[in-house]
Design an enzyme around this catalytic site. Structure first.
Site, PDB file in Angstrom:
ATOM      1  CB  THR A 295      20.093 -65.898  65.612  1.00  0.00           C
ATOM      2  OG1 THR A 295      20.278 -67.305  65.760  1.00  0.00           O
ATOM      3  CG2 THR A 295      20.432 -65.196  66.919  1.00  0.00           C
TER       4      THR A 295
ATOM      5  CD  GLU B  12      15.397 -43.741  59.507  1.00  0.00           C
ATOM      6  OE1 GLU B  12      14.680 -42.741  59.338  1.00  0.00           O
ATOM      7  OE2 GLU B  12      16.482 -43.710  60.110  1.00  0.00           O
TER       8      GLU B  12
ATOM      9  CG  ASP C 133      17.115 -66.074  73.013  1.00  0.00           C
ATOM     10  OD1 ASP C 133      17.181 -66.474  71.835  1.00  0.00           O
ATOM     11  OD2 ASP C 133      17.986 -65.374  73.548  1.00  0.00           O
TER      12      ASP C 133
ATOM     13  CE1 TYR D 166      18.609 -45.139  56.958  1.00  0.00           C
ATOM     14  CE2 TYR D 166      20.404 -44.457  55.537  1.00  0.00           C
ATOM     15  CZ  TYR D 166      19.930 -44.776  56.798  1.00  0.00           C
ATOM     16  OH  TYR D 166      20.765 -44.740  57.869  1.00  0.00           O
TER      17      TYR D 166
ATOM     18  CE  LYS E   2      23.456 -67.838  67.538  1.00  0.00           C
ATOM     19  NZ  LYS E   2      23.148 -67.482  68.944  1.00  0.00           N
TER      20      LYS E   2
ATOM     21  NE  ARG F   6      27.349 -63.637  61.541  1.00  0.00           N
ATOM     22  CZ  ARG F   6      27.526 -64.576  62.468  1.00  0.00           C
ATOM     23  NH1 ARG F   6      27.329 -64.314  63.743  1.00  0.00           N
ATOM     24  NH2 ARG F   6      27.905 -65.789  62.125  1.00  0.00           N
TER      25      ARG F   6
HETATM   26  C1  LIG Z   1      23.352 -66.374  69.706  1.00  0.00           C
HETATM   27  C2  LIG Z   1      22.356 -66.009  70.742  1.00  0.00           C
HETATM   28  C3  LIG Z   1      21.881 -64.697  70.875  1.00  0.00           C
HETATM   29  C4  LIG Z   1      22.499 -63.508  70.186  1.00  0.00           C
HETATM   30  O1  LIG Z   1      22.584 -63.534  68.837  1.00  0.00           O
HETATM   31  P1  LIG Z   1      23.562 -62.498  68.088  1.00  0.00           P
HETATM   32  O2  LIG Z   1      23.063 -62.540  66.683  1.00  0.00           O
HETATM   33  O3  LIG Z   1      24.948 -63.008  68.277  1.00  0.00           O
HETATM   34  O4  LIG Z   1      23.372 -61.160  68.715  1.00  0.00           O
HETATM   35  C5  LIG Z   1      20.866 -64.458  71.779  1.00  0.00           C
HETATM   36  N1  LIG Z   1      20.355 -65.442  72.527  1.00  0.00           N
HETATM   37  C6  LIG Z   1      20.810 -66.708  72.457  1.00  0.00           C
HETATM   38  C7  LIG Z   1      20.190 -67.754  73.314  1.00  0.00           C
HETATM   39  C8  LIG Z   1      21.839 -67.025  71.566  1.00  0.00           C
HETATM   40  O5  LIG Z   1      22.289 -68.283  71.533  1.00  0.00           O
END
Ligand SMILES: *Cc1c(COP(=O)(O)O)cnc(C)c1O
Length: 415
Positions: free
Chosen positions: A224, A54, A198, A52, A227, A233
């Site tokens: 993320t 935090e 993003d 833990y 990907k 993940r």
């Molecule tokens: C995949 C994705 C997310 C969210 O990611 P998660 O890990 O599934 O919550 C946010 N924004 C975009 C543009 C994405 O392609």
């Protein structure tokens, strides 16, 4: 010899074994997926899950964090070095959480935000009415040009001038072209808006030099790690140092409790892997493979949205074949090819049906496939979708998909 998991829980052990077999023997074309390295899996499956922590390194609420602090510091430093960022927060559990934290740091509830239309490639967290984003903030959407199917920066500027948003979000979940972050920065500056990028899908391409970096242009970049970046993940946030304290406060204590130290360690591993020279090669190969797949599909008679791809994914318009996205996804699944249905711009079908598929090359490239295999896969897809009800065709393609995967196996050494 049986493993501890097989002894304790044979049901879950069997599920993991069968999922490994599925990943090893069928073709994975979901654009948001990849195969992490054994090193990432090992870090993620480690005793760091027990701790833990935090707070942040050297400022924790519990004792005993001296060792795991080193993991989070490495993850933060490596993320900053990899992307040339001033600050990194590596605690978000996912991309959606990263976005939520960034919005919390930068916005007040009710603020106006511009994001990409969800039915043209934007993400749920960019203002969907069923998502927290659409309920908390006043989203207005920009889209792609009806003719070219690419972002129309003049139209985006006009909308921004009219709407005067507090923040503009650039980034998408299903957009096959390079995003011009300089253009977005100029628009944001013109109307006095913040710019959030993003980079969930393209983070690995950015890290590997195959897509322009948003980091010099954006106030904040969320992404993320699972990907194209090929890590565990999870999510992360990069920002200029003047936003660092606000971002950190929004993640914890604003939104999350204890960070997942095992996942943070796995992120550190992925950032290290992404700095190695062969990752640059990987990112370039991902784009080359996507282009080969798109060209192969066009030769089969499919229409590729916007005429092609500059990144790891493409949108395929299935209407020339007279099948919907839903039917195509199911037929391909039976044939050992995994992908997802996806709306195309101005799709006449409902979101659960759609006229398109979204296909990506990141996972196949990790498995070692190249342009020849991409052309082969395009031919297999054409074969299945010309005869979606033909069980013999599906079985035949499934066998060919298995054969291809036996030469390009993501986890050849098994579990
Ligand atoms: C995949 C994705 C997310 C969210 O990611 P998660 O890990 O599934 O919550 C946010 N924004 C975009 C543009 C994405 O392609």
């Amino acid at each position: 010899m049986t493993s501890p998991l097989e002894r304790t829980d044979p049901e879950i052990a069997d599920i993991i074994r069968r999922e490994l077999e599925r990943q090893n023997t069928t073709i994975q074309l979901i654009a948001s997926e990849n195969f992490t390295s054994r090193a990432v899996l090992e870090a993620q499956g480690s005793v760091l899950t027990n701790k833990y922590s935090e707070g942040y390194p050297a400022k924790r609420y519990y004792g005993g964090n001296r060792v795991v602090d080193e993991a989070e510091n490495l993850a933060r430093d490596r993320a900053c070095a990899l992307f040339g960022a001033q600050h990194a927060n590596v605690q978000p559990h996912s991309g959606a959480n990263a976005n939520q934290a960034a919005y919390m740091a930068l916005l007040e509830p009710g603020d106006k935000v511009m994001g990409m239309r969800l039915d043209q490639g934007g993400h749920l967290t960019h203002g969907s009415p069923v998502n927290f984003s659409g309920r908390m903030y006043d989203f207005v959407a920009y889209g792609v040009d009806d003719e070219t199917e690419v972002l129309d920066y003049d139209a985006i500027r006009d909308l921004a001038v009219r709407e005067r948003p507090r923040m503009i979000i650039a980034g998408a979940t299903a957009y096959p072209r390079i995003i011009d972050f300089e253009a977005f920065r100029a628009i944001a500056d013109d109307v006095g808006a913040l710019l959030l990028v993003d980079a969930a899908h393209i983070a690995g391409l950015v890290a590997g030099g195959a897509h322009p970096s948003p980091v010099p242009m954006a106030d904040v970049v969320t992404f993320t790690t699972h990907k194209t970046l090929r890590g565990p993940r999870s999510g992360a946030i990069l920002s200029r140092s003047d936003y660092a304290a606000g971002i950190d406060k929004a993640v914890f204590p604003g939104l999350q409790g204890g960070p997942l130290m095992h996942v943070i360690a796995a992120k550190a591993v992925a950032f290290r892997e992404a700095r190695a020279p062969d990752f640059r090669r990987y990112a370039a190969d991902v784009v080359q493979n996507a282009q080969a797949l798109a060209a192969g599909l066009a030769a089969e008679g499919f229409r590729i949205v916007s005429g092609g791809t500059d990144n790891h994914l493409m949108l395929v318009d299935l209407r020339p074949f007279g099948v919907t996205g839903k039917v195509a996804q199911e037929a391909l699944d039976r044939a050992g090819i995994t992908c997802n249905k996806n709306a195309i711009p101005n799709d006449p079908e409902k979101p659960f049906v759609t006229s398109g598929l979204r296909l990506g090359s990141a996972a196949c490239t990790t498995a070692g496939m190249g342009p020849d295999q991409m052309r082969e896969i395009a031919a297999l897809i054409g074969h299945v979708l010309r005869a979606v009800d033909d069980d013999a065709a599906a079985a035949d393609v499934r066998e060919q998909a298995n054969r291809l995967c036996s030469k390009f196996t993501p986890y050849p050494e098994g579990a």
